[in-house]
Design an enzyme around this catalytic site. Structure first.
Site, mmCIF file in Angstrom:
data_model
loop_
_atom_site.group_PDB
_atom_site.id
_atom_site.type_symbol
_atom_site.label_atom_id
_atom_site.label_comp_id
_atom_site.label_asym_id
_atom_site.label_seq_id
_atom_site.Cartn_x
_atom_site.Cartn_y
_atom_site.Cartn_z
ATOM 1 N N THR A 110 38.680 32.783 35.570
ATOM 2 C CA THR A 110 39.363 32.741 34.349
ATOM 3 C C THR A 110 40.418 32.333 34.207
ATOM 4 O OG1 THR A 110 38.190 34.867 33.372
ATOM 5 C CG2 THR A 110 39.919 34.135 32.028
ATOM 6 N N GLY A 166 38.836 40.062 34.648
ATOM 7 C CA GLY A 166 37.612 40.748 34.227
ATOM 8 C C GLY A 166 38.162 42.080 33.719
#
EC number: 2.3.2.2
Length: 605
Positions: free
Chosen positions: A414, A497
């Site tokens: 991410t 996460g």
């Protein structure tokens, strides 16, 4: 808050003023300083002022600020701002550049969420641009395919076509641009197109992750999890090897794809020539997504939700994301005097960990797509509920097993970036391909990898997050924001996460409880607790999990935590990656930060 952010943590600065009447010579002072501070022997220099662990002071600017995980992407954002673009334009431009420059974490094959402060209306707007599961595949059909391919039907693999949901990022770009953009999308995407065509030097950390991904994908292809690997090799390898730090990397296929989007708009990706390529690719490899799934994709504007933490409003987006887990943690923590405990003390870390365990058990049970499940937000975020959960914490002993909240609730890898412009607009944006660079699958000639977000679906009938056609899976990526008295203060996020909610809570506490500035808050040592029950409802926590700590923690603190029953692991990860922008409400000066765990940079002007 201004004084806290400007001054940093009291007592943690490297230097202090001398009392009046001090007659020490300069040599005396230097000798005293040498004896006052033990030699660390870690080859790290000393800062003159500010917190000793901080890598630098915050970056300052007035006209605009951008903070991303790749310096070239931050520069792209600032260039767009200087060209007259809004913070939304600059965020899209930076995100497009990051999809090229940090493909290990994001790209147009993934999803996007954002929180935008609009100075015209004086309010926050939330954007959910996450994609949905294939509409032509039922739960029964998915389980049958899983049984045929893997011999089990209770868990979706983290890679391969069964883990792919419709990418929402491009839809998110155009939705964000339609409301807050100023420049034409062709101009916004031009820098990323140029870098993809002409090349850019790979950063140190990205080179490391690209190298690690190659072995993983080759192994998964050999095991039959990833259906084909030739497109990955053609896109991301140079002469058979992943590009290394400092090597020039080009992605001409992605340049062509982005140019098609710039020319043809959103429709080129969701109902046009690019869609035809993706549809044909899934049919070729036996994947379930079809052109009609792309055509049905729609991002939607949503209202961010908040809790008050010691007079500051902390904002997150509601499910299908996990942002409210950070708010639940903060509600529990508000009942304790964290400042008196001390930052990263044993009491502080124990309390943070226990609050995380409680919030994550609710996360595993109640967070899901609100189109399919009525998430009990009001109850989960209420102070009364926090008090009930807080009463379960034992300050002397780590919990090995916790349950989700009261039964009434059952009824009822991410990138993060932030940009601010001269008009006061602030964008908090997060975008991801999810685990391990994504699914491992690259559509023919398009230059990007599909996400594997569908692996986050539960497969148990009756669970709120159970797979269903056209449903959005549970999401880990969450942007965040802090306001006070109706004014914007901090746009921030911390990717990684399950680290994200516990990281958000640590950042908020560092700023509010301990007075760290935005750079110090990101550079300070962190904890990460792992082992809580998963949102897929596979593997309930029964042993208390593991408390992972960075090496900056004190040895006596670790010993104290172990006495309370925590299983400790000192490690380098996963502790996420953080960016932030603070806006001084009196002067309008922006304070930008990008932490040292990434290769990023904040740039202001």
């Amino acid at each position: 808050m201004k004084q806290m952010l400007l001054a940093g943590a009291l007592g943690l600065a490297a230097g202090c003023a001398q009392p009046a009447g001090d007659t020490q010579t300069q040599d005396d002072k230097e000798a005293a300083a040498m004896t006052d501070h033990a030699l660390r022997g870690d080859n790290r220099g000393d800062r003159i002022n500010g917190a000793p662990w901080a890598t630098r002071s915050p970056v300052l600017g007035v006209q605009g600020m951008a903070a991303t995980s790749v310096p070239l992407a931050s520069q792209v954002a600032v260039d767009i701002l200087k060209a007259g673009g809004s913070a939304a334009d600059a965020a899209i431009a930076a995100n497009a550049a990051l999809g090229l420059m940090e493909p290990t974490g994001n790209g147009i094959g993934g999803d996007l969420f954002a929180i935008v402060w609009d100075p015209r209306t004086g309010r926050l707007h939330g954007l959910n641009a996450s994609g949905r599961a294939p509409r032509g595949q039922t739960l029964a059909a998915l389980k049958a395919t899983l049984m045929e391919r893997t011999g089990q039907d209770d868990d979706i693999p983290d890679w391969g076509s069964l883990s792919i949901t419709v990418p929402g990022a491009v839809d998110g770009w155009f939705t964000l641009h339609g409301r807050f953009g100023r420049l034409p999308m062709a101009k916004v995407l031009a820098p990323a197109i140029a870098y993809a065509r002409d090349g850019f030097p790979v950063n140190q950390l990205i080179g490391y992750y690209l190298g690690r991904s190659k072995g993983l994908f080759e192994r998964l292809h050999g095991e039959g999890v990833i259906e084909e690997i030739d497109n990955y090799r053609a896109t991301y390898l140079v002469d058979g090897n992943p590009p290394a730090e400092g090597q020039i990397f080009r992605n001409p296929d992605l340049a062509s794809t982005l140019q098609a989007i710039a020319d043809g708009g959103r429709g080129a990706f969701y109902d046009g020539p690019l869609t035809d390529v993706m549809d044909a690719y899934f049919q070729r490899i036996g994947g379930p997504l079809r052109k009609s799934d792309f055509a049905a994709q729609r991002a939607n504007w949503i209202d961010p939700v908040s809790v008050s933490y010691r007079g500051y409003n902390v904002w997150e987006l509601p499910p299908n994301g996990q942002g409210i887990a950070a708010l639940q943690m903060l509600n529990i923590l508000e009942g304790y005097d964290l400042a008196a405990m001390g930052h990263n003390s044993a009491d502080y870390l124990h309390l943070m960990t226990e609050a995380k365990k409680l919030a994550f058990e609710d996360r595993a049970r109640f967070y899901a797509d609100p189109d399919f499940y009525d998430v009990p937000l009001a109850r989960l975020l209420s102070k009364d509920y926090a008090a009930e959960r807080r009463a379960l914490i034992d300050m002397t002993r780590a919990a090995t097993e916790v349950d989700h909240g009261d039964p009434q609730l059952l009824e009822g890898d991410t990138i993060y970036l932030t940009v601010a412009d001269k008009d006061g607009m602030m964008v908090s944006l997060i975008q991801s391909n999810y685990r391990g660079m994504g699914s491992g699958l690259v559509p023919d000639g398009l230059g990007f990898m599909f996400q594997d977000r569908g692996a986050q679906f539960a497969l148990e009938d009756g669970h709120p997050n159970v797979y269903a056609p056209g449903k959005r899976p549970f999401h880990t990526i969450i942007p965040a924001f802090i306001t006070r008295d109706g004014q914007p203060l901090v746009s921030f996020g911390l990717m990684g996460g399950a680290m994200q909610p516990q990281g958000h809570a640590q950042i908020v506490s560092a700023i509010v409880d301990f007075g760290l500035n935005v750079q110090e808050a990101g550079d300070a040592a962190r904890f990460h607790h792992t082992g809580s029950t998963s949102p897929t409802w596979v593997g309930r926590m029964t042993d208390g999990g593991t408390l992972e700590l960075e090496s900056g923690m004190r040895a006596d603190v670790v010993a104290d935590l172990e006495r309370r029953g925590h299983r400790i692991n000192i490690t380098k990860g996963p502790f996420g990656g953080y960016q932030a922008i603070y806006r001084d409400p009196e002067t309008g000066v922006y304070w930008g930060a990008s932490e040292m765990r990434k290769d990023g940079m904040a740039i202001g002007y």
